[in-house]
Scaffold this active site. Structure first.
Site, PDB file in Angstrom:
ATOM      1  N   HIS A 178       0.828  -1.300  -0.074  1.00 29.05           N
ATOM      2  CA  HIS A 178       0.097  -0.052   0.142  1.00 29.05           C
ATOM      3  C   HIS A 178       0.898   1.269   0.025  1.00 29.05           C
ATOM      4  O   HIS A 178       2.086   1.183   0.406  1.00 29.05           O
ATOM      5  CB  HIS A 178      -0.889   0.101   1.109  1.00 29.05           C
ATOM      6  CG  HIS A 178      -0.149   0.161   2.686  1.00 29.05           C
ATOM      7  ND1 HIS A 178       0.303  -1.020   3.388  1.00 29.05           N
ATOM      8  CD2 HIS A 178       0.222   1.359   3.054  1.00 29.05           C
ATOM      9  CE1 HIS A 178       0.737  -0.481   4.270  1.00 29.05           C
ATOM     10  NE2 HIS A 178       0.778   0.786   4.371  1.00 29.05           N
TER      11      HIS A 178
ATOM     12  N   HIS B 182      -5.597  -2.480   3.585  1.00 33.53           N
ATOM     13  CA  HIS B 182      -5.763  -1.353   2.629  1.00 33.53           C
ATOM     14  C   HIS B 182      -4.890  -1.509   1.578  1.00 33.53           C
ATOM     15  O   HIS B 182      -3.909  -2.062   1.603  1.00 33.53           O
ATOM     16  CB  HIS B 182      -5.494  -0.002   3.534  1.00 33.53           C
ATOM     17  CG  HIS B 182      -4.067   0.010   4.244  1.00 33.53           C
ATOM     18  ND1 HIS B 182      -3.674  -0.696   4.854  1.00 33.53           N
ATOM     19  CD2 HIS B 182      -3.271   1.371   4.181  1.00 33.53           C
ATOM     20  CE1 HIS B 182      -2.549  -0.447   5.287  1.00 33.53           C
ATOM     21  NE2 HIS B 182      -2.213   0.935   5.097  1.00 33.53           N
TER      22      HIS B 182
ATOM     23  N   HIS C 297       4.646   7.319   2.753  1.00 34.15           N
ATOM     24  CA  HIS C 297       5.201   5.966   2.742  1.00 34.15           C
ATOM     25  C   HIS C 297       4.748   5.069   1.634  1.00 34.15           C
ATOM     26  O   HIS C 297       3.462   5.186   1.214  1.00 34.15           O
ATOM     27  CB  HIS C 297       5.477   5.144   4.217  1.00 34.15           C
ATOM     28  CG  HIS C 297       4.199   4.686   4.611  1.00 34.15           C
ATOM     29  ND1 HIS C 297       3.651   5.511   5.289  1.00 34.15           N
ATOM     30  CD2 HIS C 297       3.413   3.312   4.425  1.00 34.15           C
ATOM     31  CE1 HIS C 297       2.524   4.550   5.865  1.00 34.15           C
ATOM     32  NE2 HIS C 297       2.318   3.586   5.105  1.00 34.15           N
TER      33      HIS C 297
ATOM     34  N   HIS D   9       0.648  -1.342  14.790  1.00 37.88           N
ATOM     35  CA  HIS D   9      -0.548  -0.215  14.636  1.00 37.88           C
ATOM     36  C   HIS D   9      -1.906  -0.779  15.282  1.00 37.88           C
ATOM     37  O   HIS D   9      -2.101  -2.000  14.915  1.00 37.88           O
ATOM     38  CB  HIS D   9      -0.841   0.301  13.398  1.00 37.88           C
ATOM     39  CG  HIS D   9       0.026   0.712  12.365  1.00 37.88           C
ATOM     40  ND1 HIS D   9       0.685   1.781  12.774  1.00 37.88           N
ATOM     41  CD2 HIS D   9       0.679   0.259  11.113  1.00 37.88           C
ATOM     42  CE1 HIS D   9       1.514   1.821  11.459  1.00 37.88           C
ATOM     43  NE2 HIS D   9       1.528   1.114  10.797  1.00 37.88           N
TER      44      HIS D   9
ATOM     45  N   TYR E  52       9.135   1.272  10.055  1.00 37.99           N
ATOM     46  CA  TYR E  52       9.318   2.379   8.708  1.00 37.99           C
ATOM     47  C   TYR E  52      10.682   2.687   8.743  1.00 37.99           C
ATOM     48  O   TYR E  52      11.307   2.890   9.765  1.00 37.99           O
ATOM     49  CB  TYR E  52       8.467   3.540   9.368  1.00 37.99           C
ATOM     50  CG  TYR E  52       7.030   3.522   9.488  1.00 37.99           C
ATOM     51  CD1 TYR E  52       6.133   3.768   8.255  1.00 37.99           C
ATOM     52  CD2 TYR E  52       6.288   3.368  10.558  1.00 37.99           C
ATOM     53  CE1 TYR E  52       4.780   3.731   8.326  1.00 37.99           C
ATOM     54  CE2 TYR E  52       5.110   3.115  10.413  1.00 37.99           C
ATOM     55  CZ  TYR E  52       4.169   3.297   9.359  1.00 37.99           C
ATOM     56  OH  TYR E  52       2.723   3.266   9.550  1.00 37.99           O
TER      57      TYR E  52
ATOM     58  N   GLU F  15       7.717   1.373   4.295  1.00 38.20           N
ATOM     59  CA  GLU F  15       7.121   0.303   5.567  1.00 38.20           C
ATOM     60  C   GLU F  15       7.381  -0.887   5.203  1.00 38.20           C
ATOM     61  O   GLU F  15       7.145  -1.366   3.905  1.00 38.20           O
ATOM     62  CB  GLU F  15       5.873   0.702   5.788  1.00 38.20           C
ATOM     63  CG  GLU F  15       5.151  -0.062   6.788  1.00 38.20           C
ATOM     64  CD  GLU F  15       3.709   0.457   7.058  1.00 38.20           C
ATOM     65  OE1 GLU F  15       3.097   1.020   5.979  1.00 38.20           O
ATOM     66  OE2 GLU F  15       3.125  -0.074   8.120  1.00 38.20           O
TER      67      GLU F  15
HETATM   68  C1  M3P Z   1       0.121   2.777   8.299  1.00 37.98           C
HETATM   69  C2  M3P Z   1      -0.629   1.740   7.934  1.00 37.98           C
HETATM   70  C3  M3P Z   1      -0.154   7.551   9.883  1.00 37.98           C
HETATM   71  C4  M3P Z   1      -0.567   6.283  10.227  1.00 37.98           C
HETATM   72  C5  M3P Z   1       0.153   5.064   9.367  1.00 37.98           C
HETATM   73  C6  M3P Z   1      -0.438   3.876   9.203  1.00 37.98           C
HETATM   74  C7  M3P Z   1       0.954   8.323   9.390  1.00 37.98           C
HETATM   75  O1  M3P Z   1       1.177   3.217   7.646  1.00 37.98           O
HETATM   76  O2  M3P Z   1      -0.122   1.097   7.121  1.00 37.98           O
HETATM   77  O3  M3P Z   1      -1.765   1.397   8.752  1.00 37.98           O
HETATM   78  O4  M3P Z   1      -0.609   8.560  10.836  1.00 37.98           O
HETATM   79 FE    FE Z   2       1.539   1.862   5.941  1.00 37.31          FE
END
Ligand code: M3P
Ligand code: FE
Length: 311
Positions: A154, A201, A216, A248, A257, A267
């Site tokens: 993604h 996603h 990213h 996450h 990252y 990532e």
């Molecule tokens: C991700 C993901 C931010 C969140 C990033 C989340 C920049 O990269 O792959 O779920 O707030």
């Molecule tokens: Fe991501």
């Protein structure tokens, strides 16, 4: 489930400052395979587990960043329909000839979307070597190098006009909203995760003042074990890690990252649940975002670089 229409995100062209240093990074650290070079010096790369000709094109330029982010559709005829719908939505678009700047790709539709990014859509892609075995297939034909990125996963596109951008992805391209983070004042969303298949996603959209910025591009790994091994490999090789390894809570993805030599954030990501389009949208309050991004962060701090640095 039949995946039709826009099937997946699968291609990004990013700008790098020094081509040979970048190729070394993406092949030896990320573990991509070099597929070909174009007459004007672009280098096309793919993961070891993909059939499509390539998923990442590097273009040498004066500044880092993203030239375009691409999605594969199930039929070339759909490109004409999306072009019409994109124009009706108010977006500029143009067709790019087959086998021009992206070897192995059929014609592409390039659409400028409301957050200043360019989205390319394509249907016909040649299979390139190396690719997963098709007859009595082993898990790989040669051992993946570096962190062993498995598949293009993604991108997170930063820019203004998120609400219009999300509406474009849903209404013109048929993506589904998976998860959102609400704005601090609760008015609209600051970030949205969108899928066109069973992945968590294919693309995420982040509200940001400057148009066309890359937060990213992500490649998938299988699980926490591969993420851990990737972190070890990065540490041993002096890769600049921006965040992680962590999980996450938003998307539940396990993640690291890190920066390429030009400062583009990459990532490695392992998702842990499948999305289906009949699932309701998951919603986050802005006040909970710190543990949404870094599940194991009990200090409620996120490195300023993580939210501030884009290319
Ligand atoms: C991700 C993901 C931010 C969140 C990033 C989340 C920049 O990269 O792959 O779920 O707030
Ligand atoms: Fe991501």
């Amino acid at each position: 489930m039949a995946i039709t229409g826009v099937m997946r995100s699968g291609l990004a062209q990013i700008r790098v400052l020094d081509m040979e240093e970048s190729v070394k990074f993406y092949t030896e650290i990320v573990g991509l395979n070099e597929v070909c070079r174009t007459d004007d010096g672009r280098v096309c790369l793919k993961t070891y587990d993909e059939f499509d000709h390539h998923c990442l094109t590097l273009r040498q330029a004066e500044s880092a960043g993203l030239d375009f982010f691409g999605f594969k559709v199930d039929c070339d005829c759909l490109l004409d329909k999306i072009a019409e719908d994109a124009k009706a939505f108010g977006q500029e678009c143009e067709f790019i000839d087959a086998n021009s700047d992206q070897p192995g790709f059929g014609r592409r539709l390039a659409v400028k979307i409301p957050n200043g990014h360019r989205i390319d859509l394509y249907a016909d892609v040649e299979i390139s070597e190396p690719h997963p075995m098709l007859k009595n297939p082993h898990i790989w034909s040669s051992r993946p190098r570096g962190v062993g990125a498995r598949f293009f996963d993604h991108g997170l596109l930063a820019g203004p006009n998120s609400a219009e951008t999300v509406r474009f992805f849903i209404e013109v391209m048929g993506l589904s909203k998976v998860e959102v983070v609400r704005m601090p004042d609760g008015n609209g969303d600051i970030a949205t995760w969108l899928s066109c298949n069973t992945r968590l996603h294919d693309v995420a959209v982040l509200e940001f003042p400057d148009p066309g910025k890359l937060h990213h591009v992500a490649f998938s790994l299988r699980d926490w074990d591969e993420i851990g091994r990737a972190a070890d490999f990065m540490a041993v090789n002096g890769v600049v890690i921006d965040a992680g390894p962590t999980r996450h809570a938003v998307t539940r993805g396990q993640t690291i990252y890190f920066f390429d030599p030009s400062g583009n954030r990459i990532e490695t990501y392992a998702a842990d649940f499948a999305y289906f389009p009949d699932m309701p949208v998951r919603e986050w309050d802005f006040s909970e975002l710190t543990w949404g991004i870094n599940y194991y962060d009990h200090d409620n701090k996120i490195k300023p670089s993580f939210l501030g640095v884009v290319t």
